[in-house]
Design a protein around this motif. Sequence first.
Motif, short mmCIF file in Angstrom:
data_model
loop_
_atom_site.label_atom_id
_atom_site.label_comp_id
_atom_site.label_asym_id
_atom_site.label_seq_id
_atom_site.Cartn_x
_atom_site.Cartn_y
_atom_site.Cartn_z
N GLN A 1 0.94 -1.24 0.00
CA GLN A 1 -0.22 0.00 0.01
C GLN A 1 0.91 1.29 0.02
OE1 GLN A 1 -1.15 2.51 2.65
NE2 GLN A 1 0.92 2.14 3.39
N SER A 2 0.51 2.28 -0.68
CA SER A 2 1.20 3.60 -0.73
C SER A 2 0.45 4.66 -0.85
CB SER A 2 2.13 3.35 -1.82
OG SER A 2 1.49 3.39 -3.15
N ALA A 3 1.03 5.87 -0.66
CA ALA A 3 0.32 6.90 -0.82
C ALA A 3 1.36 8.23 -1.01
CB ALA A 3 -0.67 7.63 0.59
N LYS A 4 0.44 9.16 -1.80
CA LYS A 4 1.50 10.45 -2.37
C LYS A 4 1.73 11.04 -0.82
CE LYS A 4 1.34 11.08 -7.05
NZ LYS A 4 0.61 11.88 -8.13
N LEU A 5 2.72 12.00 -0.86
CA LEU A 5 2.82 13.13 0.17
C LEU A 5 3.01 14.59 -0.46
CD1 LEU A 5 5.86 11.35 2.03
CD2 LEU A 5 3.54 11.28 2.58
N THR A 6 2.47 15.31 0.12
CA THR A 6 2.36 16.71 -0.22
C THR A 6 3.73 17.19 -0.51
OG1 THR A 6 2.44 17.76 1.99
CG2 THR A 6 0.14 17.33 0.88
N GLN A 7 3.86 18.34 -1.36
CA GLN A 7 4.94 19.28 -1.46
C GLN A 7 6.26 18.16 -2.36
OE1 GLN A 7 6.88 21.34 1.72
NE2 GLN A 7 4.64 21.43 2.57
#
Length: 398
Positions: free
Chosen positions: A293-299
């Motif tokens: 599982q993965s998720a994008k990070l801001t900036q």
Amino acid sequence: MRFLCLFIALGTSVFSGSVYAATIDTLDINENLSMIQKVQRTSAYQITKQGVPLLFASALATTIDKRIQETRQANMSSFSYHFDDYLQYAPMAAMFGMKLAGVKGRSNWGEMMTADVFSAALMAGVVNGLKYTVKRDRPNHSKNNSFPSGHTATAFMAATMLYKEYKDLSPWVGIGAYSAATLVAAGRMMNNRHWLSDVLAGAGIGIMSTEVGYILSDLIFRKKPVFDLLDDDVSYSRIPSFIEYSIGYSSLFPRKISLNGKELTSYQGLNTTISAAYYRQNGWGINLQATIQSAKLTQGEGIAGATSFSIGPGYTYRVIPRIFLNSKLEVGYCQLLYNQDVLHKGISGTAATSLLAQISPAMGFRLYLEYVYTSLPYFETNKRLNYLNTGLAISALF
């Protein structure tokens, strides 16, 4: 005395009415079951029962195709193996090998070859017609003929051929055939050659092409159609074991993290799972699962996620015919990933519930919800990473 007589009369009346009502209800249920069974014995139902849900899932998958491809790029950008080029033909090779060895199947050589030729011609026509009509760009931008996946269509066509010919020999025929086909579909995405929606559509086309091919063969040879039905007394109540592939959304907690002195937020991510389970007929069983599982990070700080390998007990309960409720608890090994780098290792605990819909003796769809707690320190927050997953699984049942 009058009161007692009146009470007895009233009770008799109510009991008679209850028996009558129960009889009517039973007749209604039997009539409804009879209508369902009639529908199951139609050619249209046999053709569409597995393919249409896959095509519907393909349409839904277009909304998350790019995010899945981004997850692939973050976790396995260097993956390049061509097993899918050969594995797509494995079920067909097994079918011809068994036939040459004299293993008795559903059809004789003439019937089988006629069905196979019709199936292959229909599959090739639909796949190539769509490829050069839709002209969809591949994930690796090599060509604009991505939709649908021809490899996946071929694999599921071959798997359905093998299953139809030898499903009565052993339940492992269907499991092996569709597991190989699913591995081909996964390989097409891992090799960055296709989107998820491409392989789902290819699977649906491959299955439906074979169903049509066998129906046409039966008409030509004047053979009574052999429908793939769930028996009321056995298959409806049997607790299924399974091998399955799932895709869904993940929510990471905590959402706010500190990384290199920056305050970042993790977006809703994706999860993909390969799992297997064996269940006894008393409802208890054992589950094994591998998850990414993965998720994008801001900036623009990249992608954060985790991998886990877990095992644990589960319990399945039949709610109504073809619908099963499952709960499970698992423990396992996990890793914290940041842009493909392993930052931490730890243990995980998973609690999950799911609802399985059995659409044929060998195939089903599962909706799942799971909560995963890990011992992984989530970057500089000094808090533990945990996440909530939900999604859809395609299940090979046995």
